[in-house]
Design a protein around this motif. Sequence first.
Motif, PDB file in Angstrom:
ATOM      1  N   MET A   1       0.736  -1.342  -0.033  1.00 14.18           N
ATOM      2  CA  MET A   1      -0.122   0.057  -0.027  1.00 14.18           C
ATOM      3  C   MET A   1       0.965   1.474   0.125  1.00 14.18           C
ATOM      4  SD  MET A   1      -3.089   1.088   2.796  1.00 14.18           S
ATOM      5  CE  MET A   1      -4.004  -0.248   2.325  1.00 14.18           C
ATOM      6  N   ASN A   2       0.459   2.205  -0.616  1.00 17.35           N
ATOM      7  CA  ASN A   2       1.192   3.536  -0.705  1.00 17.35           C
ATOM      8  C   ASN A   2       0.251   4.576  -0.645  1.00 17.35           C
ATOM      9  OD1 ASN A   2       0.113   4.189  -3.331  1.00 17.35           O
ATOM     10  ND2 ASN A   2       1.457   2.820  -4.244  1.00 17.35           N
ATOM     11  N   LEU A   3       0.693   5.734  -0.574  1.00 16.15           N
ATOM     12  CA  LEU A   3      -0.129   6.914  -0.383  1.00 16.15           C
ATOM     13  C   LEU A   3      -1.195   7.264  -1.497  1.00 16.15           C
ATOM     14  CD1 LEU A   3       2.483   9.887   0.496  1.00 16.15           C
ATOM     15  CD2 LEU A   3       0.627   8.573   1.937  1.00 16.15           C
ATOM     16  N   ASP A   4      -0.930   6.749  -2.629  1.00 11.36           N
ATOM     17  CA  ASP A   4      -1.914   6.713  -3.630  1.00 11.36           C
ATOM     18  C   ASP A   4      -2.984   5.765  -3.534  1.00 11.36           C
ATOM     19  OD1 ASP A   4      -0.929   8.844  -5.342  1.00 11.36           O
ATOM     20  OD2 ASP A   4       0.495   7.241  -6.362  1.00 11.36           O
ATOM     21  N   THR A   5      -2.948   4.558  -2.863  1.00 13.03           N
ATOM     22  CA  THR A   5      -4.118   3.236  -2.780  1.00 13.03           C
ATOM     23  C   THR A   5      -4.530   3.608  -1.266  1.00 13.03           C
ATOM     24  OG1 THR A   5      -2.192   2.041  -2.021  1.00 13.03           O
ATOM     25  CG2 THR A   5      -2.878   1.839  -4.399  1.00 13.03           C
ATOM     26  N   PHE A   6      -4.009   4.552  -0.470  1.00  9.25           N
ATOM     27  CA  PHE A   6      -4.578   4.660   0.782  1.00  9.25           C
ATOM     28  C   PHE A   6      -5.859   5.049   0.647  1.00  9.25           C
ATOM     29  CE2 PHE A   6      -5.767   6.853   4.788  1.00  9.25           C
ATOM     30  CZ  PHE A   6      -5.135   5.729   5.906  1.00  9.25           C
ATOM     31  N   ILE A   7      -7.050   4.670   1.308  1.00  8.35           N
ATOM     32  CA  ILE A   7      -8.431   5.066   1.408  1.00  8.35           C
ATOM     33  C   ILE A   7      -8.693   5.869   2.330  1.00  8.35           C
ATOM     34  CG2 ILE A   7     -10.832   4.248   1.319  1.00  8.35           C
ATOM     35  CD1 ILE A   7     -10.004   1.537   0.250  1.00  8.35           C
ATOM     36  N   GLY A   8      -9.413   7.061   1.957  1.00  4.46           N
ATOM     37  CA  GLY A   8      -9.656   8.106   3.086  1.00  4.46           C
ATOM     38  C   GLY A   8      -8.697   8.906   3.399  1.00  4.46           C
TER      39      GLY A   8
END
Length: 320
Positions: A1-8
């Motif tokens: 997971m990275n900042l682009d795929t973090f939800i919310g």
Amino acid sequence: MNLDTFIGQKEIVFTLKKALKNPFHAYIFEGEKGLGKKLLARIFSKHILCENKSSCGVCKSCHLFDASSHPDFKIIKRQEDKKEISVESVREIIKDLSRGPIFSDRKVFVIEEGEELSTSAQNALLKTLEEPPPYAIFIITCNNIERLLPTVISRSVVLSFKRYSASEIARILSQNNLEPKDYIIKLCKGNPKITLDFYNKEVQNKRDYIFDKILQYDGAGFGLIKEFESEFEKFKNDFEFLFENIIYFLRDALLYKKTKSIELITNTDKLEKIIQFSNKHTITHIYRLLQDFMVLDRYPDANVVSENVLDMIFLKLSGG
């Protein structure tokens, strides 16, 4: 997971993305427990330490981070046998800082549950926050920012985490290969941790236990209370869970009693029990119980004074 795929937390993620090239020396991630503060702290740290500043997952820094062996990344938290994060723990940070980065161009320290830092530990940390080395970055996650010293707060960038929308919660569930359920999304109040906990069999068993005991309640069931008391140990560290489940159950029962409609019911998976309880008691009785438990839910430091709260619960359940 990275900042682009973090939800919310879109605003916070946007702020952190902008800061990657030139991050501030101290951040406070504050907000209620379960909103993803620790996860985002780790993701941001990985980005900072990445050779490409992108959490690429390919460079040596990312491999070290994923293996939990990055020499320039440390997590500090309260030890289980301690009541707080001691000043000695902070002194270890300062000692580590004096050696400079080993592999990356930064050293990142994540302090989890920063409100558990002792006053002396916060004062020791303050000296470093006032004059930090150019390579030092601190991320303090905090469930109760009011317990941090104002001087620590003033020397940090404070990022306040908000509750999630229903659509964001549904996306998080899908991301974890879980089927979104309407009643869980309603009950979780926009908190991902609470949402995911509902899919835990032990949590569902506790919920079933609470509802079954309420359903047996006859207004003066002292025998039921003694039975409840014998198994109440399982809730001594989670009165909030107990109170909220009772309150939502009673709320649903009251709504059904008044409207005979299931459209407003939250616990849609427990319709049969709610209807059964509603048919068993008067509107006045259900309303009085709901009011009593709403008062108990606001009882200060319930986890600390558990026996006093327990006595109050038994009194209410017995019609006192």
